[in-house]
Design a protein around this motif. Structure first.
Motif, PDB file in Angstrom:
ATOM      1  N   LEU A  94       0.866  -1.188   0.000  1.00  0.00           N
ATOM      2  CA  LEU A  94       0.000   0.000   0.000  1.00  0.00           C
ATOM      3  C   LEU A  94       0.893   1.226   0.000  1.00  0.00           C
ATOM      4  CD1 LEU A  94      -2.695   1.494   0.235  1.00  0.00           C
ATOM      5  CD2 LEU A  94      -2.547   1.193   2.729  1.00  0.00           C
ATOM      6  N   LEU A  95       0.730   2.082  -1.017  1.00  0.00           N
ATOM      7  CA  LEU A  95       1.520   3.298  -1.159  1.00  0.00           C
ATOM      8  C   LEU A  95       0.572   4.491  -1.095  1.00  0.00           C
ATOM      9  CD1 LEU A  95       3.160   0.927  -2.508  1.00  0.00           C
ATOM     10  CD2 LEU A  95       4.086   2.622  -4.087  1.00  0.00           C
ATOM     11  N   VAL A  96       0.803   5.401  -0.157  1.00  0.00           N
ATOM     12  CA  VAL A  96      -0.064   6.570   0.023  1.00  0.00           C
ATOM     13  C   VAL A  96       0.804   7.822   0.056  1.00  0.00           C
ATOM     14  CG1 VAL A  96      -1.827   7.675   1.430  1.00  0.00           C
ATOM     15  CG2 VAL A  96      -1.659   5.173   1.385  1.00  0.00           C
ATOM     16  N   GLN A 125       4.667  -9.653  -7.563  1.00  0.00           N
ATOM     17  CA  GLN A 125       3.392 -10.197  -8.037  1.00  0.00           C
ATOM     18  C   GLN A 125       2.213  -9.851  -7.140  1.00  0.00           C
ATOM     19  OE1 GLN A 125       3.026 -11.781 -11.061  1.00  0.00           O
ATOM     20  NE2 GLN A 125       5.134 -11.032 -11.268  1.00  0.00           N
ATOM     21  N   GLY A 126       2.459  -9.492  -5.889  1.00  0.00           N
ATOM     22  CA  GLY A 126       1.366  -9.142  -4.991  1.00  0.00           C
ATOM     23  C   GLY A 126       0.694  -7.845  -5.406  1.00  0.00           C
ATOM     24  N   GLU A 127      -0.509  -7.634  -4.928  1.00  0.00           N
ATOM     25  CA  GLU A 127      -1.229  -6.399  -5.242  1.00  0.00           C
ATOM     26  C   GLU A 127      -0.436  -5.178  -4.787  1.00  0.00           C
ATOM     27  OE1 GLU A 127      -5.218  -6.147  -3.829  1.00  0.00           O
ATOM     28  OE2 GLU A 127      -5.734  -8.175  -4.455  1.00  0.00           O
ATOM     29  N   ILE A 128      -0.446  -4.137  -5.628  1.00  0.00           N
ATOM     30  CA  ILE A 128       0.160  -2.855  -5.282  1.00  0.00           C
ATOM     31  C   ILE A 128      -0.889  -1.772  -5.506  1.00  0.00           C
ATOM     32  CG2 ILE A 128       2.059  -1.249  -5.672  1.00  0.00           C
ATOM     33  CD1 ILE A 128       3.577  -3.528  -7.052  1.00  0.00           C
ATOM     34  N   HIS A 129      -1.251  -1.068  -4.452  1.00  0.00           N
ATOM     35  CA  HIS A 129      -2.213   0.033  -4.553  1.00  0.00           C
ATOM     36  C   HIS A 129      -1.503   1.340  -4.246  1.00  0.00           C
ATOM     37  CE1 HIS A 129      -6.082  -2.271  -4.721  1.00  0.00           C
ATOM     38  NE2 HIS A 129      -5.289  -3.220  -4.236  1.00  0.00           N
ATOM     39  N   LEU A 130      -1.585   2.290  -5.184  1.00  0.00           N
ATOM     40  CA  LEU A 130      -0.996   3.609  -4.976  1.00  0.00           C
ATOM     41  C   LEU A 130      -2.101   4.654  -4.945  1.00  0.00           C
ATOM     42  CD1 LEU A 130       2.180   5.106  -6.613  1.00  0.00           C
ATOM     43  CD2 LEU A 130       0.131   6.483  -6.299  1.00  0.00           C
ATOM     44  N   PHE A 131      -2.209   5.349  -3.826  1.00  0.00           N
ATOM     45  CA  PHE A 131      -3.161   6.446  -3.650  1.00  0.00           C
ATOM     46  C   PHE A 131      -2.376   7.744  -3.613  1.00  0.00           C
ATOM     47  CE2 PHE A 131      -5.312   2.752  -2.082  1.00  0.00           C
ATOM     48  CZ  PHE A 131      -6.674   2.954  -2.292  1.00  0.00           C
ATOM     49  N   GLY A 186     -11.869  12.732  -1.966  1.00  0.00           N
ATOM     50  CA  GLY A 186     -11.478  12.509  -0.593  1.00  0.00           C
ATOM     51  C   GLY A 186      -9.970  12.551  -0.420  1.00  0.00           C
ATOM     52  N   ARG A 187      -9.528  12.549   0.824  1.00  0.00           N
ATOM     53  CA  ARG A 187      -8.106  12.536   1.122  1.00  0.00           C
ATOM     54  C   ARG A 187      -7.509  11.173   0.784  1.00  0.00           C
ATOM     55  NH1 ARG A 187      -6.564  15.145   6.767  1.00  0.00           N
ATOM     56  NH2 ARG A 187      -5.598  13.085   6.798  1.00  0.00           N
ATOM     57  N   ALA A 188      -6.274  11.185   0.327  1.00  0.00           N
ATOM     58  CA  ALA A 188      -5.646   9.941  -0.118  1.00  0.00           C
ATOM     59  C   ALA A 188      -5.604   8.900   0.985  1.00  0.00           C
ATOM     60  CB  ALA A 188      -4.233  10.234  -0.628  1.00  0.00           C
ATOM     61  N   ASP A 189      -5.255   9.307   2.210  1.00  0.00           N
ATOM     62  CA  ASP A 189      -5.147   8.332   3.299  1.00  0.00           C
ATOM     63  C   ASP A 189      -6.516   7.800   3.698  1.00  0.00           C
ATOM     64  OD1 ASP A 189      -5.537  10.997   4.165  1.00  0.00           O
ATOM     65  OD2 ASP A 189      -4.950  10.496   6.199  1.00  0.00           O
ATOM     66  N   SER A 190      -7.524   8.677   3.735  1.00  0.00           N
ATOM     67  CA  SER A 190      -8.874   8.222   4.083  1.00  0.00           C
ATOM     68  C   SER A 190      -9.405   7.237   3.055  1.00  0.00           C
ATOM     69  CB  SER A 190      -9.819   9.419   4.204  1.00  0.00           C
ATOM     70  OG  SER A 190      -9.402  10.298   5.224  1.00  0.00           O
ATOM     71  N   LEU A 191      -9.208   7.557   1.775  1.00  0.00           N
ATOM     72  CA  LEU A 191      -9.684   6.670   0.718  1.00  0.00           C
ATOM     73  C   LEU A 191      -8.924   5.342   0.732  1.00  0.00           C
ATOM     74  CD1 LEU A 191     -10.060   9.269  -2.165  1.00  0.00           C
ATOM     75  CD2 LEU A 191     -11.908   8.005  -1.052  1.00  0.00           C
ATOM     76  N   ALA A 192      -7.631   5.398   1.033  1.00  0.00           N
ATOM     77  CA  ALA A 192      -6.837   4.168   1.056  1.00  0.00           C
ATOM     78  C   ALA A 192      -7.390   3.182   2.079  1.00  0.00           C
ATOM     79  CB  ALA A 192      -5.376   4.491   1.356  1.00  0.00           C
ATOM     80  N   PHE A 193      -7.675   3.670   3.279  1.00  0.00           N
ATOM     81  CA  PHE A 193      -8.147   2.762   4.324  1.00  0.00           C
ATOM     82  C   PHE A 193      -9.633   2.452   4.199  1.00  0.00           C
ATOM     83  CE2 PHE A 193      -4.272   4.606   6.251  1.00  0.00           C
ATOM     84  CZ  PHE A 193      -3.553   3.429   6.366  1.00  0.00           C
TER      85      PHE A 193
END
Length: 324
Positions: A197-199, A221-227, A269-276
Motif C-alpha cells: 500500500l503506497l499513500v 506479483q502481490g497487489e500494489i495500490h498507490l493512492f 477525498g483525502r488519499a489516506d482516508s480513501l486508502a483505508f
C-alpha cells in the motif's frame, strides 16, 4: 545545564534542549534539514566529551567511534567541544543538471548526472548543498537499475530559499553538490507476493514512484495500490504514466484522489482516508507513506490500528521548513 564550545563560543544548553536548538538560539547556523534524525545533514563531531548513544542512531559505526553525532537529536549530558564534520565523513558529489521540466504548475523534475558513482535505492533521499551552506533533502524518484539519471521532484514553496533558487536560478548545465543517500523508504526484495500500500500527497509521489517501479522491475506479483492525493486535479501529476502502468501490470492499481473539483477517473477525498476505506485491513501488508507530515503521522497510526506491523510501515518523517 551543559556548555557547548564551538568555533570559539561557549554556548549554554538547557537539559531538554538539543545541540542544534542551542546553537541556533545563540545565533550560530548549522547545516540541517529534516530535524528528525533521518537526513544526517546536521552531523557534527564531539572533539571533547561524549555524545549520548541516542544521538548516534543510524550513523555509521566508524563515524560514531570518532565522536560523530546528530545535532538535532543530541541532548548532551556533559560539556562538549564541537566541530563540523571532516569532508571524509560526509562525501559530497558534484552532479550536473541534464534536464529540468515541470510536472505540474509547481513541481519541477530535476534530472542529475553525478560526476562519480552515487549509490542509492529508489525512495531514499539525498541532500542538495547550496554554496552558501543551506542544505535541503529531496526524495529520489528514479530507479538506479533502469534510469540513467537521478530524478528529483521539487515543489516550489512560497518564500522557500532553496526551492526558489532551484526553480529560478539553477538551469540545465548547472552543477550541484549532493550527498547521501539515506532513508529506509525503499522496496525490499524477497517477498514478491506480499501486498503493498503506497499513500502520498503532493511531491510525496516522488519516492512512491520509485518504490513502485522498483517493485515492478523486481517482478513483484502481490497487489500494489498507490493512492496519490491533492486538493484539486492541478496538484496531481504523472497520471498518464501511472495509468499506463496500471494497464500493463494487472497487480497494480492507481487511485488519483482529490479533495475537490474531481474530474473523470478521480476519487473524492483525502488519499489516506480513501486508502483505508478501500483496504480496511492491512494485516501483513507493507505500507509506504510519503507527503505532508500530518498526513504521514495520522496514516501511520491508522495503518498500525488496521493490522500493519510497525516494521512494515515505511515513512521518513520530514518536517516542512518555512525557509524551503
Amino acid at each position: 545545564m551543559t556548555t557547548l564550545t564551538f568555533q570559539g563560543h561557549d554556548v549554554p544548553c538547557d537539559p531538554d534542549e538539543t545541540v542544534l536548538k542551542a546553537l541556533e538560539r545563540y545565533g550560530i547556523a548549522v547545516p540541517n534539514s529534516c530535524r528528525a534524525g533521518v537526513c544526517q545533514s546536521c552531523l557534527m563531531r564531539a572533539t571533547q566529551g561524549t555524545p549520548p548513544l541516542s544521538a548516534q542512531q543510524g550513523i555509521k559505526n566508524t563515524l560514531a567511534a570518532q565522536g560523530y553525532f546528530l545535532a538535532c537529536m543530541c541532548k548532551p549530558t556533559q560539556d562538549m567541544a564541537l566541530s563540523l564534520p571532516d569532508e571524509s565523513a560526509v562525501q559530497r558529489v558534484r552532479a550536473t543538471v541534464v534536464q529540468r521540466r515541470y510536472l505540474n504548475d509547481d513541481i519541477l523534475l530535476f534530472q542529475l548526472l553525478p560526476d562519480e558513482r552515487f549509490e542509492y535505492q529508489a525512495g531514499q533521499f539525498l541532500q542538495i548543498h547550496r554554496p552558501d551552506g543551506l542544505v535541503r533533502s529531496y526524495s529520489i524518484a528514479s530507479v538506479s537499475q533502469t534510469d540513467p539519471f537521478i530524478d528529483l521532484h521539487i515543489r516550489l514553496l512560497p518564500n522557500g530559499n532553496m526551492t526558489q533558487w532551484l526553480h529560478n536560478e539553477v538551469t540545465e548545465g548547472s552543477t550541484l553538490e549532493i550527498s547521501g543517500a539515506n532513508g529506509n523508504c525503499f522496496y525490499i526484495e524477497g517477498n514478491p507476493n506480499r501486498k503493498l500500500l503506497l499513500v502520498g500527497t503532493g511531491s510525496g509521489l516522488a519516492p512512491l514512484w520509485g518504490v513502485l517501479r522498483s517493485a515492478l522491475y523486481a517482478g513483484h506479483q502481490g497487489e500494489i495500490h498507490l493512492f496519490h492525493g491533492s486538493w484539486n486535479p492541478k496538484g496531481l501529476y504523472l497520471q498518464q504514466e501511472l495509468n499506463a502502468l496500471a494497464e500493463r501490470y494487472p497487480q497494480f492499481y492507481y487511485h488519483a484522489c482529490v479533495d475537490a473539483e474531481a474530474e473523470y477517473n478521480h476519487e473524492i477525498g483525502r488519499a489516506d482516508s480513501l486508502a483505508f476505506r478501500h483496504i480496511p485491513d492491512v494485516t501483513s501488508w507493507q505500507v509506504y507513506l510519503c507527503g505532508h507530515p500530518e498526513m504521514v503521522k495520522g496514516a501511520k497510526r491508522t495503518a498500525f490500528l488496521r493490522g500493519a506491523n510497525l516494521p512494515d510501515i515505511y515513512a521518513d518523517p520530514f518536517v516542512l521548513s518555512t525557509s524551503g
